[in-house]
Design an enzyme around this catalytic site. Structure first.
Site, short mmCIF file in Angstrom:
data_model
loop_
_atom_site.label_atom_id
_atom_site.label_comp_id
_atom_site.label_asym_id
_atom_site.label_seq_id
_atom_site.Cartn_x
_atom_site.Cartn_y
_atom_site.Cartn_z
CG LEU A 1 2.03 -6.10 -1.83
CD1 LEU A 1 2.23 -7.25 -0.87
CD2 LEU A 1 1.10 -6.47 -2.96
CB CYS A 2 2.16 0.93 -0.43
SG CYS A 2 2.48 1.67 1.15
CG MET B 1 4.22 1.92 4.85
SD MET B 1 5.79 1.44 5.62
CE MET B 1 6.89 1.47 4.23
CD GLU B 2 1.33 6.33 2.61
OE1 GLU B 2 0.91 5.59 1.70
OE2 GLU B 2 1.33 5.97 3.81
CG ASP C 1 21.54 14.68 -5.61
OD1 ASP C 1 22.52 14.11 -6.14
OD2 ASP C 1 20.80 15.46 -6.24
#
Length: 167
Positions: free
Chosen positions: A75-76, A113-114, A128
């Site tokens: 939904l973004c 959100m980004e 990682d």
């Protein structure tokens, strides 16, 4: 009872319609920390990590993450980011690395959100690239520090807000 913006009248998941909103400049900054061993700090500082320049790779990964946010978060809205900046600061006293992500655009919805996605992907990439040295690393403190634009205007994360969430 409050109304949820991501639910339609039938209670189903729904992408919010932002077409009525004015196009304004929007900015957001998010931060997070990865806690590492002194050996990781030393090897990053000495540029001796076997996988290469961890900050260069994590920076690119974070930028890519911010750009792909709408593919990852349901939904973004897909956004045309005009700027994404990822930075790192080594804190050898606390054996941690701070990552920050700054996102900017001219649009109809915010970029929090980004910025959060960008900082998380940058931190995961550091994990990682360094996990062979220290598999006990952990990520903490991911949050939005600041946002500019939209109906709330200029907002900054205050220490009082942090205390309320963790007190």
């Amino acid at each position: 009872m409050s109304t949820f913006s991501h639910l339609n009248a039938g209670g189903e998941a729904n992408m919010v319609d932002v077409s009525y909103k004015a196009v304004t400049q929007r900015e957001a900054i998010a931060e997070g920390y990865i806690y590492v061993s002194p050996s990781v700090i030393e090897q990053i500082s000495d540029a001796t990590i076997a996988k290469g320049d961890v900050f260069a790779v994590a920076r690119i990964a974070g930028i890519q993450g911010a750009k792909r946010c709408s593919d990852l978060i349901p939904l973004c809205h897909p956004l045309a980011l005009s700027k994404v900046d990822i930075n790192f600061d080594i804190d050898s006293n606390d054996n941690r690395i701070k990552a920050t992500c700054y996102c900017k655009l001219s649009g109809q919805t915010g970029v929090e959100m980004e910025a959060l996605t960008g900082v998380n992907i940058a931190l995961l990439t550091l994990f990682d690239m360094c996990k062979a040295i220290d598999p006990t690393m952990h990520i903490e403190g991911v949050r939005v520090l600041e946002k500019i634009g939209g109906k709330t205007g200029h907002w900054t994360h205050s220490q009082e807000a942090n205390d309320a969430h963790h007190g």
